[in-house]
Design a protein around this motif. Structure first.
Motif, PDB file in Angstrom:
ATOM      1  N   VAL A  39     -15.754 124.244 -32.294  1.00  0.00           N
ATOM      2  CA  VAL A  39     -16.246 124.850 -33.535  1.00  0.00           C
ATOM      3  C   VAL A  39     -15.341 124.498 -34.714  1.00  0.00           C
ATOM      4  O   VAL A  39     -15.814 124.028 -35.756  1.00  0.00           O
ATOM      5  N   VAL A  40     -14.031 124.721 -34.565  1.00  0.00           N
ATOM      6  CA  VAL A  40     -13.109 124.495 -35.686  1.00  0.00           C
ATOM      7  C   VAL A  40     -12.962 123.007 -35.974  1.00  0.00           C
ATOM      8  O   VAL A  40     -13.227 122.534 -37.086  1.00  0.00           O
ATOM      9  N   GLN A  41     -12.525 122.235 -34.975  1.00  0.00           N
ATOM     10  CA  GLN A  41     -12.328 120.805 -35.208  1.00  0.00           C
ATOM     11  C   GLN A  41     -13.659 120.064 -35.325  1.00  0.00           C
ATOM     12  O   GLN A  41     -13.803 119.157 -36.146  1.00  0.00           O
ATOM     13  N   GLY A  42     -14.623 120.469 -34.483  1.00  0.00           N
ATOM     14  CA  GLY A  42     -15.901 119.761 -34.478  1.00  0.00           C
ATOM     15  C   GLY A  42     -16.654 119.878 -35.790  1.00  0.00           C
ATOM     16  O   GLY A  42     -17.246 118.916 -36.269  1.00  0.00           O
ATOM     17  N   LEU A  43     -16.636 121.068 -36.396  1.00  0.00           N
ATOM     18  CA  LEU A  43     -17.360 121.263 -37.652  1.00  0.00           C
ATOM     19  C   LEU A  43     -16.610 120.695 -38.852  1.00  0.00           C
ATOM     20  O   LEU A  43     -17.224 120.310 -39.844  1.00  0.00           O
ATOM     21  N   THR A  44     -15.278 120.650 -38.775  1.00  0.00           N
ATOM     22  CA  THR A  44     -14.501 120.163 -39.918  1.00  0.00           C
ATOM     23  C   THR A  44     -14.222 118.664 -39.882  1.00  0.00           C
ATOM     24  O   THR A  44     -13.934 118.075 -40.923  1.00  0.00           O
ATOM     25  N   LEU A  45     -14.314 118.046 -38.700  1.00  0.00           N
ATOM     26  CA  LEU A  45     -13.982 116.618 -38.586  1.00  0.00           C
ATOM     27  C   LEU A  45     -14.823 115.734 -39.506  1.00  0.00           C
ATOM     28  O   LEU A  45     -14.269 114.868 -40.204  1.00  0.00           O
ATOM     29  N   PRO A  46     -16.162 115.894 -39.558  1.00  0.00           N
ATOM     30  CA  PRO A  46     -16.928 115.044 -40.478  1.00  0.00           C
ATOM     31  C   PRO A  46     -16.499 115.208 -41.938  1.00  0.00           C
ATOM     32  O   PRO A  46     -16.443 114.227 -42.689  1.00  0.00           O
ATOM     33  N   VAL A  47     -16.174 116.446 -42.328  1.00  0.00           N
ATOM     34  CA  VAL A  47     -15.737 116.694 -43.711  1.00  0.00           C
ATOM     35  C   VAL A  47     -14.400 115.998 -43.970  1.00  0.00           C
ATOM     36  O   VAL A  47     -14.203 115.361 -45.016  1.00  0.00           O
ATOM     37  N   ILE A  48     -13.484 116.098 -43.008  1.00  0.00           N
ATOM     38  CA  ILE A  48     -12.169 115.466 -43.157  1.00  0.00           C
ATOM     39  C   ILE A  48     -12.303 113.951 -43.270  1.00  0.00           C
ATOM     40  O   ILE A  48     -11.663 113.312 -44.114  1.00  0.00           O
ATOM     41  N   ILE A  49     -13.161 113.363 -42.434  1.00  0.00           N
ATOM     42  CA  ILE A  49     -13.337 111.907 -42.465  1.00  0.00           C
ATOM     43  C   ILE A  49     -13.870 111.461 -43.824  1.00  0.00           C
ATOM     44  O   ILE A  49     -13.438 110.446 -44.382  1.00  0.00           O
ATOM     45  N   ARG A  50     -14.803 112.233 -44.366  1.00  0.00           N
ATOM     46  CA  ARG A  50     -15.347 111.875 -45.690  1.00  0.00           C
ATOM     47  C   ARG A  50     -14.293 112.032 -46.786  1.00  0.00           C
ATOM     48  O   ARG A  50     -14.251 111.251 -47.739  1.00  0.00           O
ATOM     49  N   LYS A  51     -13.446 113.050 -46.655  1.00  0.00           N
ATOM     50  CA  LYS A  51     -12.464 113.321 -47.704  1.00  0.00           C
ATOM     51  C   LYS A  51     -11.316 112.317 -47.699  1.00  0.00           C
ATOM     52  O   LYS A  51     -10.853 111.883 -48.759  1.00  0.00           O
ATOM     53  N   VAL A  52     -10.824 111.962 -46.508  1.00  0.00           N
ATOM     54  CA  VAL A  52      -9.636 111.095 -46.462  1.00  0.00           C
ATOM     55  C   VAL A  52      -9.965 109.633 -46.750  1.00  0.00           C
ATOM     56  O   VAL A  52      -9.087 108.850 -47.093  1.00  0.00           O
ATOM     57  N   LYS A  53     -11.230 109.254 -46.602  1.00  0.00           N
ATOM     58  CA  LYS A  53     -11.655 107.878 -46.903  1.00  0.00           C
ATOM     59  C   LYS A  53     -10.799 106.859 -46.139  1.00  0.00           C
ATOM     60  O   LYS A  53      -9.901 106.234 -46.690  1.00  0.00           O
ATOM     61  N   LEU A  54     -11.114 106.744 -44.869  1.00  0.00           N
ATOM     62  CA  LEU A  54     -10.365 105.853 -43.992  1.00  0.00           C
ATOM     63  C   LEU A  54     -10.434 104.411 -44.492  1.00  0.00           C
ATOM     64  O   LEU A  54     -11.476 103.961 -44.964  1.00  0.00           O
ATOM     65  N   PRO A  55      -9.336 103.671 -44.366  1.00  0.00           N
ATOM     66  CA  PRO A  55      -9.347 102.278 -44.829  1.00  0.00           C
ATOM     67  C   PRO A  55     -10.171 101.388 -43.920  1.00  0.00           C
ATOM     68  O   PRO A  55     -10.382 101.706 -42.745  1.00  0.00           O
TER      69      PRO A  55
END
Length: 525
Positions: free
Chosen positions: A398-414
């Motif tokens: 719930v915590v990591q699974g729901l926030t992971l997509p948001v984190i990936i979009r925010k950090v903008k992986l190279p």
């Protein structure tokens, strides 16, 4: 069991509906299934789904591991072997050690051996959860390859820890040199038996007069044969399935026909889809029984939940440390050996550290703990171990699974430029295949090429692939027109079959199958 059969069917339908909902709202289905199972479990009169602990591993793990090995790329696995190996073995062992000492220090009555049992259960991240989440966001190929490779191997390393810890709990002793010899046999024997059984099935596919249905049945039997053979020899059944699956996957075009590969892929996708859905639903449905067991042990619900939160924090913090530690090790190693990336940055390790959702393997391992040990005594704190595992799975999903997509979009992986862009790769392969095909025709069949209409048509198709700057991908509005035409063809065929009694429906179905293939081709080509 028969009186509950309608309930089991309803669970399967609910799983399908929830996965459809997850795809619609772009939420990974493991999260929805666990929460739904939890809610369903509180409905009065709902039957309790109970599975014999000894059957958990053998029912769920072999096919899930085999399908994961079959889908994995040996090329990518080998290319990222250092980072995959460190996460799959070193990080898992360090995680198990950390959990063992924390549990031993903070949970009353938890021996160090019991702490290692818990550590072995919760140390491996779940591949299904990560892949279900990552399909909604774009990540660099290297990251998905590392996660897939890690999840394929970390199950084996964690379950080896789990097995040794179970022996220590049961016997009350741990002899390190015996454990070292046993560990060596489990690894070497497991890999060897997996490869041997894989070779036997490869020869069976090649030498026996099998058809498509028989080939598919053999592929369903294969992982169970690998697992059971290895376990009977007291080696690692998990490593046997993984090594045998990788071996057969690498040689799949040597022993399976194209029809067997196509139809087998569909069967396996449906089979694994059902197993994964049942396991994640089972996680939620099992909570009432686990809580009832806690009461029997005299442990309060809030106290047990606190232990679960503590262990979850240890897991998340430990993986984050490992991810950033890998960056430091990589930079140091780059001065002595050639590494893939001397300066990976901090954004990718942060995302890697946050992809530590737990799931199928942790649940299967926890449920496999026997209620009573061989000496007749009840297994110590079994229900507490089960509950902590449940909390870990729920919180990480719930915590990591729901926030992971948001984190990936925010950090903008190279973009690491490990692979060519998809369109460029497709164009290159298409042109090279066309050249190879035309060269073969001109070298080996020049006469037939001149006089055969069909070969000239094929040659013309391949020549079109070589026209520079030709837009090979069909524009979307043309796709829509073509799909509408195919729908019109289907309607005509179905009506013709309905009205013409003398037309063989089997032939109509062949045409319908061809139309389906054409639609898939136009959608994805």
């Amino acid at each position: 069991m028969l009186e509950h059969f309608p309930f089991y069917l309803a669970v399967i339908v609910l799983i399908v509906l929830l996965i459809m909902l997850g795809n619609k709202i772009k939420v990974a289905y493991p999260v929805l299934l666990v929460l739904a199972g939890l809610l369903v479990s509180f409905i009065p009169g709902v039957p309790v789904l109970k599975i014999d602990p000894e059957l958990i591993f053998i029912i769920f793990l072999p096919p899930l591991l085999y399908e994961a090995a079959w889908a994995n790329s040996w090329k990518e696995l080998w290319h990222w072997r250092r980072i995959i190996g460190s996460f799959a073995f070193i990080v898992v062992f360090l995680t198990a050690i950390s959990v063992a000492f924390v549990a031993n220090s903070f949970i009353p009555g938890f021996s160090l051996a019991l702490g290692f049992v818990l550590g072995g259960i919760v140390s491996p991240p779940d591949a299904v959860s990560a892949s279900a989440i990552l399909k909604f966001v774009k990540v660099p190929k290297r990251m998905s390859a590392i996660l897939e490779g890690e999840s394929l191997l970390n199950d084996a390393s964690s379950l080896i820890v789990f097995r040794f810890a179970m022996v220590a709990v049961a016997t009350g002793q741990f002899i390190w040199y015996e454990a070292a010899l046993s560990f060596g046999w489990m690894v070497i024997g497991g890999v060897g038996i997996g490869l041997l059984v894989g070779l036997v099935f490869l020869k069976a596919h090649k030498w026996l007069p099998t058809d498509v249905n028989m080939d598919i049945i053999l592929t369903l039997v294969t992982p169970y044969a690998m697992y059971i053979a290895a376990e009977e020899a007291h080696t690692s059944g998990v490593l046997a399935v993984v090594s045998g699956g990788l071996f057969l996957s690498y040689h799949r075009h040597r022993f399976l026909s194209s029809s067997s590969r196509l139809r087998g892929e569909n069967v396996w996708q449906s089979f694994v889809f059902l197993l994964n859905g049942l396991v994640f639903m089972l996680i939620g449905l099992d909570l009432p029984e686990i809580v009832a067991g806690l009461k029997q042990e005299g442990i309060s619900f809030y106290e047990a939940t606190g232990y679960g939160v503590l262990i979850t924090f240890v897991l998340i913090f430990g993986r984050m440390l490992a991810a950033f530690g890998a960056v430091i090790v990589t930079r140091i190693a780059s001065y002595f050996i050639t590494v893939a990336d001397r300066n990976p940055g901090l954004r990718a390790p942060f995302v890697m550290g946050w992809t530590g959702m737990r799931g199928v393997v942790s649940l299967a391992a926890a449920l496999s703990i026997p209620v009573v040990m061989d000496n007749g005594l009840p297994f110590p704190h079994r229900n507490l171990v089960l509950y902590i595992t449940f909390v870990v799975i729920l919180l990480t999903l719930v915590v990591q699974g729901l926030t992971l997509p948001v984190i990936i979009r925010k950090v903008k992986l190279p973009d690491f430029n490990d692979h060519l862009p998809e369109e460029e790769t497709e164009k290159h392969i298409r042109e090279e295949l066309a050249k190879e095909s035309l060269d073969y025709l001109h070298q080996h069949h020049p006469g037939e090429l001149e006089h055969s209409y069909h070969l000239r048509k094929l040659a013309g198709h391949w020549k079109n692939q070589l026209v520079p700057d030709e837009p090979h991908r069909v524009p979307e509005h043309i796709q829509t027109i073509y799909i509408n035409i195919l729908d019109r063809q289907r309607t005509w065929l179905l009506q013709k079959n309905k009205n013409e009694q003398r037309i063989d429906e089997e032939i109509v179905r062949k045409f319908l199958h061809q139309i389906d293939l054409e639609e898939e081709k136009i959608k994805h080509g």
